[in-house]
Design an enzyme around this catalytic site. Structure first.
Site: not given
Lengths: 1266, 361
Positions: A408-409, A553, A576, A610, A690, A692, A830, A833
């Site tokens: 998992d991530k 955004f 940004k 990032r 993941t 995500d 963890d 999921n």
């Protein structure tokens, strides 16, 4: 809205048919109590049940008497007793079999009972978590398991949601509440849920208690992002959607409290529906062992048949004529029948080839290994105070065979913490840490962090190591000030100040939170906001900016801007966004700055950070006024409002002035890159699964070095249809095959690939590839006709990342690999999921010490840091495997050596099933005389010290290839056992046949023969275990010598006068030991037998060690046989011996065993740094990677830049802020002016979310199958 | 023990997480046992240990083997088959079952004199005293003088448990098939009449057997009284209390009986029959010369192709003649030595190549 309407009608219709069962589901009063966590209880019972089942199975496989014996406990006891006494068959007393069996069953039962008990306890821990339930008008604490459908629960901030709830009301205005779904899907940003307006008023308990609405909704299902239902209340209907639901596994954030109505509880919750079936896990060794046991039974029957035929012939030829002295039993009337009876007799005698104690010994050894895992100090996390825990005790040796790790991530690889790590301000980069000598410092050797004490509002937890940045701020560098001003203004964070100076930021995306916190610490404290103003403390001075617009955004724009008017009245746009977008919109005058910043960005990206680019633009009043007008028009437009707004935004965000860039570290768990590198070198493939977004996942892939910039290509599969996905996969394969390095024939694999072809493709691929696949595409790729293609492609890649996958898909991927690759899989995660994949994989590992412990509960092993995985696999797993294999080899050997003597004796006793040994010896051989030394070896043995297993990950390979115990090894053990048994019988035979004792009496009497053979057997197997034991601890010494001592003690006791006087018929060997063992001939025989049995073994082992040493032999220590073997300080020397064992050549180029000694590897840019003695292996890996990175940068390849902002943000918050809906009344009153009406903001928020889902970049929608 | 490793831990492992809150009792103990760091001896098969072992085994085994071989060869042993299957044999007449009692005499010559104590054995071949049904067919309680077992022998004795409604004492197939030939040895001396060689029939059984395992039933009366209500085994001529005239060698503690009851491990075996004690140091116990063996031939073995032998043997420290052990020791010693040489050569060659490899680095 249309979707909602349909949702309103359809489920109702569905529910009509299911009304009977849904009735209790739907309404308040159902006394349906569902235990909150039950699957793991099922696991434990499953284990116990199946284990006993296994025993029963074995018993069943045995011939009938055995079965009856195995079952004999009480009622059948007498039956069996009589049966065993049928004189024609019984060749042993009943206790020879029953005593070990009972002992074994007792130990197994005790072990399983304790196992069950502890599992139960941890289940109870979850089931008894308290939640506040509204009962009879008052809140009461109830354990989770007592929460029923229809209850109203109160949740508080940072609490786990205990069941699937319909949100009724919350502490926030408009019934809003924020949840974090990291447990559920791995996404780290906050999500908004809102109660339907009618219920959001129900703030106090008395009104809630009177609430008598009825929810009618879909039946329990596993779709995490969809919910449709209807609330019937006060004679009107209200549609419900996922937006009103709080699912189990989420955590309430930034919301003081909320009330929810339980809709699904226990196993019906969407989370549990996603967690898949619980399967009973068995190791491959277990399966092999069972197969072998069956084979041995076959062998047993063969021997029985041979001896039975022998008996029939003997009785026919000799026995008939010997009747004068030995008449046949009454019942026996023919040689044939005698042979038949003899068959069963021999089955009883020879059944010790498969001792029942095998199973219990295996269990004991695994239990020991589990305790070692629990006790391991190096897998104990001090911070979280959690030790590693082996939750099942049946899988240990499989840890030494893992080939695929599915990780998992969020929470596993990453800490779920964003940290402002570096920044580039007008061409100068800050954030690198230098030590005293000016070298870049490694982690752990950092100097003191920057002191922010000048700023009373600073966040104490924020750490930054580069003091120059603070100096720049203090010097009043205008660029730096503007930089932080931008960070403190351009965001959608909400602030809360409970007490003066105690600021809390509620950030919707953690990236933004990190940026605003950074600005706060550097003296630009975002203090408070109203819909129209932002108050910032700039270096201690409160400045209020007028917020003119938030250019929100979205996934296409990949940027956000604010337009503010500062107190001086100047209007400025701060922006940004992602570098790819923003760098094109800069004013051309900043070309030089742009190139420096680009360099910095590349550098940051190379380190896996990032990045975001910051820019500003001054706007003059007229232009702004005109623009604002156009914006208003666009926002009021009825059709294509979005597009119009976008183009208006586009227009103003142009010709901006570059300020700099930020780099945020998605903080990895400690030691993740090193662990991944090490596991990769150990030939373990790591797949990240993941929920995500793709960008986040890829970013993490880079920062934990799974993906590197020097990879040949990273394939990204994002197709939405079957055809697209197939095409993309095919292209990826073709590219891999066609690459210049490839040796293969380049033919694309047709529809159905056989496994042979799979391997051919795998072998043909040279170069490093990686595959990133999206949830949508994965759904197609996992379909039956494409899964093989997918698997083949994925396995040819060095790294695989699956993003946006549902929990069930995670399990499917694991299942796919498990099914087709015949490899051992490990899943680590963890969150809730990950439960399904943890359950599916051969081994499930849970990260403990987090808030949620559902993954841990479903797991087989748990610890609190991903990096402990390397120790679990490379040290514990490897040792477990090694020990288990050595144990099994020895165990089969010793039982064959023991039992086969009867076979040879059969030829000299008329095949009458006479035993060679005393019956007590047969009873005790397996449970007393030989069990403890081999158990000690199975528990304590070590071939190489633990550090070496980490330094030479290649040591892990024998486990993956199943080299240490397989059918071949088994046959070798058996052959050795048979060889020993032959000598064990024929040497005493040769000696005894004609010999007499030194007092002239007969030597070759049966009892002396028995004692001699038994004693030589015990000595030979003891010497053999001594040879096999590679690690003689005090315990091994004690057990080995102790066993011998006990043997002689028992021997003399059994043959003593006292026992004979009491039971003359039971202890017939009286006086035998002292008479026999006083004979020098007997000892000469025993010595001879021992030497002859052991000598070839030593010779073979020595030959193997000198001619073809294993890596473990070479590195096993300073005494190593190969001489130069495993000296750490001279790692280059090791490779020649070790056959691929060179720590630095691992995983790169296969070194043929015995091939020419590889030269020290050189990297493209200069020599490898000279190694000081005792360099830790992981440092080598890290240095190597750094070296490569620098090389690449110097060569001029562009790093893949990754913009952080683009993937952890959700559109719509700008509008939310401008509407003021999420602000407290007090602060609104403070603001003193009316908010612009925008009642439909939440709808638009929702709509934008679904829009962004369909946009190619990073959809929020999770694809689901079936 | 644990303390030894403390320092080491800090160096190479270190606490996995940055030290935070105080470590609680959940922290695993830092003991050598729990951390799998028990001090241990790790034997490795190196050339330095393996090769000398082989040579030493060779060097020890060969002399022992030669010693045993020589000792064994010095033992005088003569074996006389008196089964009588050969028609020319004097005992051939006894093969017929009708001829009971049957007497026959076999002449033989001792080429060398037998010094020291000489042991007289009878040997049987193809006689399965180790057959399972045979081995268990006895009642040790009865043989140990247990009165209840005397009258109610164990079921194991079937079918020789009861006869004519009386319990058999001793019961069982072993006792029933007791060897009952009588062997007498005469030296044909210079005189006209042969000199009988005194055969001692006591001291041929194990002390434990005679004194612990076998006991006559209790009772003060005569042995016959003690065995009343029992009957003799089917095949026996006389009851058990008439096996010998001497009271301490009669009944269950008759040594011939005890020897027979200690069943043989293999179908060919020899059992001690009589002792011929050394008379004096000056004269050999059995001087070289002609002898004859008088046999009362009672024991039929012909029906199952059995053979009967009479063996005279001297003994040494390691018992009777035992060529196998000596040869085996010599052979194994030689093999071990050879193996040592072979391994040395292989190791030497291998080491050479590996050394050069080391050098090239």
């Amino acid at each position: 809205m249309a979707g909602e309407a349909v949702g309103k009608v359809r489920p109702w219709e569905e529910n009509l048919q299911e009304e009977s069962e849904e009735g209790s589901e739907g309404l308040t009063l159902g006394p349906l109590t569902s235990p909150v966590m039950s699957p793991s209880c099922r696991v434990s019972h499953g284990i116990a049940g199946t284990l006993l089942g296994e025993m029963a199975l074995c018993a069943k496989k045995r011939p009938p008497e055995e079965e009856r014996r195995a079952r004999a406990n009480d009622r059948e006891y007498n039956e069996k007793f009589q049966y065993a006494l049928i004189p024609q068959v019984s060749s042993l007393s009943w206790f020879t079999t029953i005593v070990p069996l009972v002992l074994v069953l007792a130990i197994t039962a005790v072990k399983d009972a304790t196992d069950d008990y502890f599992r139960h306890k941890s289940d109870n821990q979850v089931n008894n978590r308290q939640s506040q339930v509204l009962i009879n008008g008052s809140l009461q604490q109830e354990p989770w398991m007592n929460v029923c459908v229809g209850d109203i629960i109160k949740l508080e901030n940072n609490q786990f949601v205990a069941a699937d709830l319909l949100l009724l009301s919350s502490s926030e205005p408009h019934g809003l509440c924020y949840i974090e779904t990291a447990e559920l899907d791995g996404e780290t940003n906050m999500k908004v849920r809102q109660a339907i307006p009618v219920t959001s008023e129900l703030g106090d308990i008395s009104r809630l208690a009177k609430f008598d609405g009825e929810v009618v909704c879909e039946p329990p299902n596993n779709k995490l992002d969809r919910f449709s239902g209807t609330l019937y209340w006060k004679e009107s209907k209200f549609p419900l959607s996922n937006q009103n639901m709080l699912l189990r596994g989420c955590v309430l954030r930034n919301t003081e409290w909320c009330f929810g109505l339980v809709v699904f509880a226990g196993p019906d919750t969407k989370l549990m529906q996603n967690s898949g079936r619980t399967k009973f896990k068995r190791t491959s060794i277990d399966r092999l062992m069972n197969t072998l046991v069956l084979w041995i039974f076959g062998f047993l029957v063969c021997m029985g048949v041979i001896l039975a035929i022998g008996n029939a012939i003997w009785e026919h030829e000799v026995g008939t004529r010997f009747q004068a002295y030995l008449p046949w039993d009454e019942a026996v009337d023919s040689a044939f029948f005698s042979g038949f009876l003899s068959f069963w007799s021999y089955i009883i005698i020879l059944n010790t080839v498969v001792p029942i104690s095998l199973y219990v010994s295996v269990e004991v050894i695994r239990l020991g290994h589990s305790y070692f895992i629990n006790w391991d100090k190096k897998m104990f996390c001090v911070k979280k105070r959690t030790p590693a825990e082996a939750r099942t005790t049946t899988l240990n040796e499989e840890l030494g065979q893992v080939e695929y790790v599915f990780s998992d991530k969020t929470g596993t690889l990453t800490q779920n913490i964003m940290v402002f790590s570096k920044c580039s301000i007008s061409g100068r980069s800050y954030g690198d840490v230098f030590d005293v000598l000016g070298h870049k410092a490694e982690l752990g050797e950092r100097p003191e962090p920057v002191d922010f004490s000048f700023n009373p509002l600073a966040d104490k937890k924020f750490l930054f190591w580069d003091p120059t940045l603070l100096e720049a701020v203090k010097m009043g560098d205008p660029h730096t000030h503007e930089f932080f001003r931008l960070l403190s203004l351009c965001h959608t964070v909400m602030s809360e100040e409970k007490n003066e100076g105690e600021l809390y930021y509620k950030a919707q995306s953690p990236d933004e939170g990190a940026l605003v916190t950074a600005a706060r610490n550097f003296g630009f404290v975002f203090r408070s906001r109203t819909p129209k103003t932002i108050t910032v403390h700039e270096m201690g001075i409160a400045v209020t900016y007028q917020l003119l617009a938030i250019l929100d955004f979205n996934n296409i724009r990949k940027r956000m801007s604010v337009i503010v008017r500062n107190p001086e009245g100047r209007i400025r746009l701060y922006c940004k966004g992602a570098d790819t977008i923003l760098l094109d919109r800069l004013h051309p005058s900043t070309q030089e700055l742009l190139s420096t910043t680009t360099d910095h960005l590349n550098e940051y990206a190379g380190e896996g950070l990032r990045t975001l680019v910051l820019a500003y633009k001054d706007l003059d009043e007229e232009y702004y006024g005109e623009w604002a007008q156009r914006r208003l028009q666009a926002s009021l437009a009825q059709d294509s409002r979005e597009d119009r707004l976008a183009s208006v935004y586009e227009e103003v965000e142009n010709d901006m002035v570059l300020l700099g860039a930020t780099a945020i570290e998605d903080k990895l768990q400690q030691g993740v890159p090193e662990t991944i590198a090490l596991l990769t070198l150990a030939n373990i493939k790591i797949w990240v699964l993941t929920g995500d977004k793709q960008e986040t996942a890829v970013n993490i892939g880079y920062s934990c070095k799974m993906l590197t910039d020097d990879m040949t290509e990273v394939f990204v599969v994002t197709g939405h249809t079957v055809l697209e996905v197939r095409e993309e996969l095919r292209k990826a394969r073709e590219k891999m095959m066609d690459s210049p390095h490839a040796v293969g024939n380049g033919l694309p694999c047709p529809e159905k690939c056989s496994s042979a072809k799979l391997t051919s493709v795998l072998e043909a691929v040279a170069g490093e590839y990686a595959l990133v696949i999206n949830g949508h595409s994965l759904a197609h790729a996992l379909e039956a006709d494409m899964e093989l293609e997918f698997l083949e492609t994925a396995c040819a890649c060095k790294a695989v990342i699956c993003c946006r996958v549902t929990p069930l898909q995670k399990a499917q991927v694991v299942e796919l690999v498990k099914k087709h690759k015949k490899a051992v899989t490990l899943a680590i995660g963890d969150g809730a999921n990950d439960v399904s994949m943890i359950k599916t994989a051969h081994i499930g590992v849970g990260i403990s010490g987090q808030e949620g412990i559902q993954a841990v509960l479903a797991s087989d092993y748990s610890f609190s840091q991903f990096k402990f995985l390397q120790r679990l696999l490379l040290v514990h797993g490897r040792w477990s495997y090694l020990r288990m294999c050595k144990f099994l080899c020895y165990f089969f050997y010793k039982n064959f050596a023991f039992t086969m003597v009867h076979f040879w004796f059969g030829f000299f006793c008329g095949f009458s099933a006479q035993t060679v040994y005393d019956q007590y010896f047969i009873t005790l051989y397996n449970i007393v005389y030989t069990s403890l030394p081999v158990l000690a070896m199975g528990v304590f043995d070590q071939d190489v010290p633990e550090q070496r297993s980490m330094e030479y990950p290649k040591l892990y390979e024998p486990g993956q290839l199943n080299l240490l115990f397989n059918k071949r090894e088994f046959f070798i053990c058996i052959a050795q056992g048979i060889y020993t048994s032959v000598l064990m019988f024929f040497i005493p035979y040769g000696v005894f046949a004609e010999a007499t004792r030194d007092d002239g009496t007969q030597l070759a009497d049966y009892q002396s023969f028995a004692v001699t053979v038994a004693t030589s057997l015990v000595i030979v197997v003891s010497v053999q275990i001594g040879l096999d034991t590679g690690y003689w601890t005090a315990i091994n010494h004690f057990f080995i010598w102790g066993s011998l001592a006990v043997y002689f003690a028992i021997l003399f006791a059994m043959h003593s006068n006292g026992l004979f006087d009491m039971f003359p018929n039971q202890f017939r060997f009286v006086g035998n030991a002292q008479n026999t063992l006083a004979q020098p001939t007997v000892w000469l025989t025993i010595t001879l037998t021992t030497v002859v049995c052991i000598m070839p073994v030593v010779a073979f082992r020595f030959l193997k060690l000198s001619l073809k040493p294993d890596l473990s032999d070479t590195v096993s220590g300073p005494l190593s046989a190969g001489g130069a073997g495993g000296r750490l300080s001279e790692p280059h020397g090791a490779a020649g011996h070790a056959g691929g064992g060179h720590p630095l050549s691992l995983g790169q180029t296969p070194v043929q065993p015995g091939a020419a000694v590889p030269r020290p590897r050189r990297y493209r840019c200069g020599p490898f740094p000279t190694l000081p003695g005792q360099v830790r292996y992981s440092q080598l890996v890290r240095k190597k990677q750094k070296a490569q990175h620098r090389c690449l940068r110097r060569v001029g390849r562009t790093g893949s830049r990754r913009s952080g902002y683009a993937f952890s943000h959700q559109e719509g918050f700008g509008e939310l802020i401008m509407s003021g809906k999420n602000m407290r009344l007090s602060s609104l009153a403070l603001a003193g002016f009316a908010t612009r009406s925008s009642s439909s903001w939440i709808e638009s928020l929702r709509r934008k979310k679904s829009d962004s889902a369909s946009s190619p970049g990073g959809g929020a929608e999770k694809p689901l199958r079936g | 023990m644990a303390m030894n490793y403390n320092a080491k831990d800090e160096v190479d492992g270190g606490p996995p997480c940055p030290p935070g809150g105080t470590a609680k009792n959940r922290r695993p103990d830092n003991t050598a046992f729990k951390q799998q760091r028990l001090p241990a001896w790790q034997p490795i098969l190196t050339a330095g240990t393996v090769l000398p072992t082989f040579f030493i085994i060779g060097l020890i085994f060969i002399p022992i083997g030669i010693g045993i071989f020589v000792t064994s060869n010095n033992i005088r042993e003569i074996e006389i088959d008196y089964t009588g299957t050969d028609p020319s044999s004097p005992c051939n007449k006894c093969l017929s079952p009708n001829a009971t009692p049957c007497f026959c005499t076999i002449n033989f010559t001792l080429e060398q004199s037998f010094e020291g104590n000489v042991f007289m054995y009878y040997g049987l071949s193809n006689f399965y005293q180790n057959h399972r049904r045979y081995v268990k067919s006895r009642d040790d309680s009865q043989l140990n003088g247990d009165s209840s077992a005397l009258l109610n022998p164990s079921k194991e004795c079937e079918p020789y448990r009861r006869n004519e409604d009386k319990p058999i004492a001793p019961c069982g197939a072993i006792a029933n098939s007791m060897f009952n030939d009588t062997l007498e040895l005469f030296l044909v001396g210079n005189e006209s009449y042969p000199i009988p060689i005194p055969l001692k029939k006591k001291g041929i059984a194990w002390w434990t057997d005679k004194n612990v395992k076998f006991r006559n039933p209790p009772g003060g009366e005569s042995l016959k009284e003690r065995f009343k209500d029992t009957t003799k085994p089917v095949n026996w001529v006389k009851p058990v209390y008439m096996l010998d005239s001497e009271p301490d060698n009669n009944g269950f503690i008759n040594e011939d009986f005890i020897v027979w009851m200690r069943t043989a491990a293999l179908p060919t075996f020899r059992k001690l029959y009589r002792l011929i004690e050394r008379k004096s140091d000056l004269h050999p116990t059995l001087p070289a010369g002609r002898y004859y063996l008088n046999i009362t031939y009672n024991y039929p073995v012909h029906s199952f192709d059995g053979r009967k032998r009479m063996i005279l043997s001297t003994i040494s420290w390691m018992g009777g003649k035992n060529p196998f052990l000596g040869i085996a020791y010599i052979a194994i010693g030689s093999i071990s030595f050879l193996l040592g040489v072979v391994l040395l050569v292989i190791n030497h060659k291998y080491r050479n190549s590996s050394n050069t490899a080391d050098i090239t680095i």
